[in-house]
Write a protein that holds these residues in place. Structure first.
Motif, PDB file in Angstrom:
ATOM      1  N   ALA A 146       0.724  -1.184   0.018  1.00  0.00           N
ATOM      2  CA  ALA A 146       0.067  -0.015  -0.129  1.00  0.00           C
ATOM      3  C   ALA A 146       0.771   1.369  -0.245  1.00  0.00           C
ATOM      4  O   ALA A 146       0.632   2.195  -0.756  1.00  0.00           O
ATOM      5  N   PRO A 147       2.038   1.622   0.800  1.00  0.00           N
ATOM      6  CA  PRO A 147       2.608   2.614   0.689  1.00  0.00           C
ATOM      7  C   PRO A 147       3.340   3.166  -0.647  1.00  0.00           C
ATOM      8  O   PRO A 147       3.156   4.027  -0.971  1.00  0.00           O
ATOM      9  N   ALA A 148       3.876   1.993  -1.253  1.00  0.00           N
ATOM     10  CA  ALA A 148       4.560   2.111  -2.428  1.00  0.00           C
ATOM     11  C   ALA A 148       3.642   2.541  -3.444  1.00  0.00           C
ATOM     12  O   ALA A 148       3.679   3.284  -4.367  1.00  0.00           O
ATOM     13  N   LEU A 149       2.325   1.742  -3.438  1.00  0.00           N
ATOM     14  CA  LEU A 149       1.129   2.058  -4.434  1.00  0.00           C
ATOM     15  C   LEU A 149       0.588   3.497  -4.182  1.00  0.00           C
ATOM     16  O   LEU A 149       0.047   4.129  -5.092  1.00  0.00           O
ATOM     17  N   HIS A 150       0.596   3.812  -2.978  1.00  0.00           N
ATOM     18  CA  HIS A 150      -0.082   5.170  -2.548  1.00  0.00           C
ATOM     19  C   HIS A 150       0.811   6.433  -3.367  1.00  0.00           C
ATOM     20  O   HIS A 150       0.133   7.168  -3.820  1.00  0.00           O
ATOM     21  N   ALA A 151       2.091   6.065  -3.668  1.00  0.00           N
ATOM     22  CA  ALA A 151       2.813   6.955  -4.435  1.00  0.00           C
ATOM     23  C   ALA A 151       2.355   7.373  -5.691  1.00  0.00           C
ATOM     24  O   ALA A 151       2.379   8.415  -6.354  1.00  0.00           O
ATOM     25  N   MET A 152       1.529   6.252  -6.175  1.00  0.00           N
ATOM     26  CA  MET A 152       1.240   6.555  -7.585  1.00  0.00           C
ATOM     27  C   MET A 152      -0.181   6.683  -7.532  1.00  0.00           C
ATOM     28  O   MET A 152      -0.741   7.575  -8.241  1.00  0.00           O
ATOM     29  N   LEU A 153      -1.019   5.917  -6.827  1.00  0.00           N
ATOM     30  CA  LEU A 153      -2.574   6.304  -6.598  1.00  0.00           C
ATOM     31  C   LEU A 153      -2.786   7.777  -6.265  1.00  0.00           C
ATOM     32  O   LEU A 153      -4.000   8.257  -6.249  1.00  0.00           O
ATOM     33  N   SER A 154      -1.808   8.357  -5.519  1.00  0.00           N
ATOM     34  CA  SER A 154      -2.218   9.761  -5.024  1.00  0.00           C
ATOM     35  C   SER A 154      -1.753  10.775  -5.894  1.00  0.00           C
ATOM     36  O   SER A 154      -1.710  11.934  -5.756  1.00  0.00           O
ATOM     37  N   ASP A 155      -0.988  10.522  -7.158  1.00  0.00           N
ATOM     38  CA  ASP A 155      -0.432  11.484  -7.964  1.00  0.00           C
ATOM     39  C   ASP A 155      -1.334  11.738  -9.098  1.00  0.00           C
ATOM     40  O   ASP A 155      -1.935  10.919  -9.848  1.00  0.00           O
ATOM     41  N   ALA A 156      -1.623  12.888  -9.186  1.00  0.00           N
ATOM     42  CA  ALA A 156      -2.811  13.425 -10.159  1.00  0.00           C
ATOM     43  C   ALA A 156      -2.275  12.942 -11.623  1.00  0.00           C
ATOM     44  O   ALA A 156      -3.224  12.592 -12.335  1.00  0.00           O
ATOM     45  N   GLU A 157      -1.085  13.219 -11.969  1.00  0.00           N
ATOM     46  CA  GLU A 157      -0.722  12.851 -13.463  1.00  0.00           C
ATOM     47  C   GLU A 157      -0.818  11.407 -13.628  1.00  0.00           C
ATOM     48  O   GLU A 157      -1.367  11.098 -14.866  1.00  0.00           O
ATOM     49  N   THR A 158      -0.466  10.639 -12.792  1.00  0.00           N
ATOM     50  CA  THR A 158      -0.485   9.171 -12.832  1.00  0.00           C
ATOM     51  C   THR A 158      -2.076   8.641 -13.011  1.00  0.00           C
ATOM     52  O   THR A 158      -2.274   7.823 -13.769  1.00  0.00           O
ATOM     53  N   MET A 159      -3.014   9.273 -12.095  1.00  0.00           N
ATOM     54  CA  MET A 159      -4.198   8.961 -11.976  1.00  0.00           C
ATOM     55  C   MET A 159      -5.122   9.625 -13.146  1.00  0.00           C
ATOM     56  O   MET A 159      -6.110   9.474 -13.126  1.00  0.00           O
ATOM     57  N   ARG A 160      -4.439  10.575 -14.044  1.00  0.00           N
ATOM     58  CA  ARG A 160      -5.315  11.280 -15.150  1.00  0.00           C
ATOM     59  C   ARG A 160      -6.249  10.230 -15.779  1.00  0.00           C
ATOM     60  O   ARG A 160      -7.527  10.937 -16.096  1.00  0.00           O
ATOM     61  N   TYR A 161      -5.924   9.126 -16.244  1.00  0.00           N
ATOM     62  CA  TYR A 161      -7.080   8.254 -17.034  1.00  0.00           C
ATOM     63  C   TYR A 161      -7.398   7.236 -16.426  1.00  0.00           C
ATOM     64  O   TYR A 161      -7.931   6.275 -16.934  1.00  0.00           O
ATOM     65  N   TRP A 162      -7.246   7.055 -14.897  1.00  0.00           N
ATOM     66  CA  TRP A 162      -7.589   6.199 -14.217  1.00  0.00           C
ATOM     67  C   TRP A 162      -9.121   6.165 -13.849  1.00  0.00           C
ATOM     68  O   TRP A 162      -9.719   7.221 -13.995  1.00  0.00           O
ATOM     69  N   SER A 163      -9.991   5.087 -13.415  1.00  0.00           N
ATOM     70  CA  SER A 163     -11.440   4.991 -13.258  1.00  0.00           C
ATOM     71  C   SER A 163     -11.682   5.743 -11.901  1.00  0.00           C
ATOM     72  O   SER A 163     -12.915   5.527 -11.606  1.00  0.00           O
ATOM     73  N   SER A 164     -10.799   6.357 -11.070  1.00  0.00           N
ATOM     74  CA  SER A 164     -11.264   7.048 -10.016  1.00  0.00           C
ATOM     75  C   SER A 164     -10.333   8.380  -9.786  1.00  0.00           C
ATOM     76  O   SER A 164      -9.075   8.372 -10.592  1.00  0.00           O
TER      77      SER A 164
END
Length: 173
Positions: free
Chosen positions: A21-39
């Motif tokens: 979870a902590p390592a994934l949070h670095a990606m899942l909390s990043d607006a640019e990484t999540m730009r096209y994600w479903s949430s």
């Protein structure tokens, strides 16, 4: 049965675990990484912990096949099958453009076709996500459809491009 570990020349794909979870949070909390994600981007670590816990539970139930992608021992991405044969992936921005996604997604496809015996793999991609569309098309996926307003992310609706890769068209790298 021992969970699968998939190795490539540069990567190890292993089952996602709660401690990721902590390592994934670095990606899942990043607006640019999540730009096209479903949430929307995750606001706090607790949100990511809950998301990871559900992914781990779905894999344990057999509803998903969720893998952490490690490069040199560091978690740099996540690749998964869910809803049967639908593929999804997310990678840390610092590995974009280095072929990591192609290597990891290709390895997951091989697992899907050779081990899970999928006859095809599907994808649902935001039409503005040109990087993901290009990656999937380089791997042999073909567009099969389009739908408007398929996901509401925050206050905005996004569309979907549907793609599919039949097992007969998969070329292992």
């Amino acid at each position: 049965m021992t969970p699968p570990i998939i190795e490539t020349p540069r990567l190890i794909l292993r089952r996602l675990a709660n401690y990721d979870a902590p390592a994934l949070h670095a990606m899942l909390s990043d607006a640019e990484t999540m730009r096209y994600w479903s949430s929307l981007p995750h606001v706090d670590l607790a949100e990511t912990e809950a998301w990871v816990a559900e992914s781990v539970a779905a894999t344990a139930r057999g509803d998903a096949h969720d893998f952490a992608v490690l490069r040199d021992g560091r978690l740099v991405g996540r690749v998964a099958f869910w809803m049967g044969n639908e593929i999804g992936f997310l990678f840390h921005r610092d590995v974009w453009g280095q072929g990591v996604a192609r290597e990891a997604v290709g390895a997951l496809l091989r697992h899907g076709f050779e081990t899970l015996r999928f006859t095809s793999v599907r994808a649902d991609v935001d039409p503005d996500n040109q990087r993901s569309l290009a990656l999937l098309e380089r791997l042999g996926f073909r567009r099969t459809g389009f739908a408007e307003r398929t996901f509401k992310i925050g206050e905005n609706w996004v569309d979907s491009v549907y793609l599919e890769l039949p097992a007969s068209d998969f070329v292992a790298n």
